[in-house]
Design an enzyme around this catalytic site. Structure first.
Site, PDB file in Angstrom:
ATOM      1  N   GLU A   1     -12.068   6.497  -3.426  1.00 53.05           N
ATOM      2  CA  GLU A   1     -12.091   5.048  -3.655  1.00 53.05           C
ATOM      3  C   GLU A   1     -11.246   4.359  -2.574  1.00 53.05           C
ATOM      4  O   GLU A   1     -10.113   4.778  -2.320  1.00 53.05           O
ATOM      5  CB  GLU A   1     -11.475   4.815  -5.044  1.00 53.05           C
TER       6      GLU A   1
ATOM      7  N   LEU B   1      -8.893   1.511  -1.160  1.00 56.99           N
ATOM      8  CA  LEU B   1      -7.944   0.571  -1.756  1.00 56.99           C
ATOM      9  C   LEU B   1      -7.422  -0.383  -0.699  1.00 56.99           C
ATOM     10  O   LEU B   1      -7.214   0.007   0.448  1.00 56.99           O
ATOM     11  CB  LEU B   1      -6.755   1.349  -2.340  1.00 56.99           C
TER      12      LEU B   1
ATOM     13  N   ASP C   1       4.511  15.315  -1.820  1.00 58.26           N
ATOM     14  CA  ASP C   1       4.644  14.945  -0.390  1.00 58.26           C
ATOM     15  C   ASP C   1       4.951  13.447  -0.305  1.00 58.26           C
ATOM     16  O   ASP C   1       4.303  12.688   0.421  1.00 58.26           O
ATOM     17  CB  ASP C   1       3.334  15.283   0.341  1.00 58.26           C
TER      18      ASP C   1
HETATM   19  N1  LIG Z   1      -7.835   5.439  -0.581  1.00 57.66           N
HETATM   20  C1  LIG Z   1      -7.386   4.759   0.483  1.00 57.66           C
HETATM   21  N2  LIG Z   1      -7.842   3.519   0.744  1.00 57.66           N
HETATM   22  C2  LIG Z   1      -7.413   2.832   1.828  1.00 57.66           C
HETATM   23  N3  LIG Z   1      -6.520   3.288   2.721  1.00 57.66           N
HETATM   24  C3  LIG Z   1      -6.027   4.524   2.520  1.00 57.66           C
HETATM   25  C4  LIG Z   1      -6.432   5.313   1.396  1.00 57.66           C
HETATM   26  N4  LIG Z   1      -5.771   6.494   1.450  1.00 57.66           N
HETATM   27  C5  LIG Z   1      -5.007   6.437   2.553  1.00 57.66           C
HETATM   28  N5  LIG Z   1      -5.145   5.256   3.198  1.00 57.66           N
HETATM   29  C6  LIG Z   1      -4.479   4.831   4.470  1.00 57.66           C
HETATM   30  O1  LIG Z   1      -4.758   5.759   5.516  1.00 57.66           O
HETATM   31  C7  LIG Z   1      -3.555   6.365   5.998  1.00 57.66           C
HETATM   32  C8  LIG Z   1      -3.792   7.858   6.206  1.00 57.66           C
HETATM   33  O2  LIG Z   1      -4.161   8.447   4.954  1.00 57.66           O
HETATM   34  P1  LIG Z   1      -3.618   9.855   4.471  1.00 57.66           P
HETATM   35  O3  LIG Z   1      -2.118   9.833   4.458  1.00 57.66           O
HETATM   36  O4  LIG Z   1      -4.286  10.199   3.187  1.00 57.66           O
HETATM   37  O5  LIG Z   1      -4.177  10.764   5.655  1.00 57.66           O
HETATM   38  P2  LIG Z   1      -3.692  12.151   6.252  1.00 57.66           P
HETATM   39  O6  LIG Z   1      -4.487  12.438   7.457  1.00 57.66           O
HETATM   40  O7  LIG Z   1      -3.712  13.182   5.164  1.00 57.66           O
HETATM   41  O8  LIG Z   1      -2.225  11.772   6.666  1.00 57.66           O
HETATM   42  P3  LIG Z   1      -0.911  12.612   6.858  1.00 57.66           P
HETATM   43  O9  LIG Z   1      -0.741  12.719   8.303  1.00 57.66           O
HETATM   44  O10 LIG Z   1       0.115  11.716   6.192  1.00 57.66           O
HETATM   45  O11 LIG Z   1      -1.063  13.919   6.140  1.00 57.66           O
HETATM   46  C9  LIG Z   1      -2.500   6.076   4.932  1.00 57.66           C
HETATM   47  O12 LIG Z   1      -1.220   5.960   5.460  1.00 57.66           O
HETATM   48  C10 LIG Z   1      -2.979   4.784   4.315  1.00 57.66           C
HETATM   49  O13 LIG Z   1      -2.487   3.672   5.036  1.00 57.66           O
END
Ligand SMILES: Nc1ncnc2c1ncn2[C@@H]1O[C@H](COP(=O)(O)OP(=O)(O)OP(=O)(O)O)[C@@H](O)[C@H]1O
Length: 291
Positions: free
Chosen positions: A94, A96, A195
């Site tokens: 989803e 957000l 985390d």
């Molecule tokens: N469901 C969502 N809807 C909108 N934006 C999101 C959502 N989930 C994450 N984000 C945005 O995208 C960015 C990256 O997401 P996320 O931290 O899940 O990715 P990642 O590649 O696993 O990052 P990390 O390097 O922290 O492990 C977040 O910091 C947030 O700003």
């Protein structure tokens, strides 16, 4: 059919509503995965992408989001589907709007509420990842044993394999032998985000806190609190509200260093030697504390 069309079809089938991509936007920020927002004009999904061999990582993240949602304590985005599209694995979530300013007091209260959600044992029903490092969650009834084997010991072994043994093996072994004293309590197995640094919490425009990108397991709630402090802290309101909801014992001050050592070692193992002096310094402080 291209990869994006495959993902759009799977989203449609998982949600039971047609979904045709009108707009795709790349997301900058995450360092482990690539991410895009897929939008059909009415609905949008946040889609994380990685190589096909990373599917299990996304499946575990999806189950982690579901576990956090089931606790009904703090808002967590709903996972929609995971799978393989072409050469990539994906996790659709989803989307957000995270444009709000975090209400620290509300976040602190809700995190304490999440931590009230407990299980009979430490660990989880499956392994997951911390960053992209494997995180083993085999169930255990003893927290110190769990931490020794699956958290500190695992990262120390990895650090030795990565060439940091000369600096870390000796203090590491000494730390492992005094872990009972250092931990010094028997916490409840609380549901953890796992985390919880500032990059994994946001807020809606109304200020409602949202947590995402978890590494879920059941463990000492102080590990989540410790991580909130590792890269800057969540603000005084957050800690005041958390402690009002569930007081934190004074010995947390030392345990916090131990619990954050896990994440600093993980950063060392993921990103390299820049974290070596920090890890060694934390180990020295802990060993001095048990003398
Ligand atoms: N469901 C969502 N809807 C909108 N934006 C999101 C959502 N989930 C994450 N984000 C945005 O995208 C960015 C990256 O997401 P996320 O931290 O899940 O990715 P990642 O590649 O696993 O990052 P990390 O390097 O922290 O492990 C977040 O910091 C947030 O700003």
């Amino acid at each position: 059919m291209n990869d994006r069309e495959t993902i759009a079809r799977r989203i449609a089938s998982a949600t039971g509503r047609p979904f045709r991509i009108q707009r795709e936007q790349s997301v900058v920020g995450g360092c482990i995965n690539r991410a895009v927002v897929l939008d059909d004009g009415a609905r949008a999904y946040f889609v994380k992408l990685n190589s096909a061999d990373r599917l299990a990582m996304f499946e575990a993240e999806s189950e982690g989001l579901t576990a956090l949602r089931e606790a009904n304590a703090i808002r967590v985005p709903e996972p929609v589907c995971t799978g393989i599209a072409g050469t990539q694995s994906y996790l659709a979530i989803e989307h957000l709007d995270l444009a709000g300013r975090l209400d620290g007091a509300q976040a602190g209260r809700r995190l304490a509420q999440l931590h009230r959600f407990t299980a009979p044992d430490f660990g989880w029903h499956r392994d997951n990842t911390i960053g992209s490092t494997p995180q083993h969650n085999a169930r255990a009834s003893d927290w110190v044993d769990f931490w020794r084997l699956h958290r500190l010991g695992f990262q120390l072994d990895l650090a030795a394999r990565n060439g940091y043994g000369r600096v870390l093996s000796d203090p590491g072994e000494r730390l492992m032998s005094v872990l009972d004293d250092l931990i010094g309590h028997r916490p409840a197995p609380s549901l953890l985000h796992g985390d919880l640094w500032g990059g994994n919490i946001g807020a809606t425009r109304e200020g409602e806190p949202i947590i995402f990108d978890p590494a879920v397991y059941y463990g000492d709630r102080e590990t989540d609190l410790a991580m909130t402090e590792l890269f800057g802290g969540f603000g005084a309101d957050f800690y005041t509200a958390y402690r009002e909801a569930w007081p934190v014992p004074p010995e947390y001050g030392t345990r916090k260093i131990l619990y954050n050592l896990y994440h600093v070692l993980n950063h060392l193992n993921l990103f390299g030697g820049g974290y070596l002096a920090q890890a060694k310094g934390m180990m020295d402080r802990l060993l001095a504390a048990v003398r």
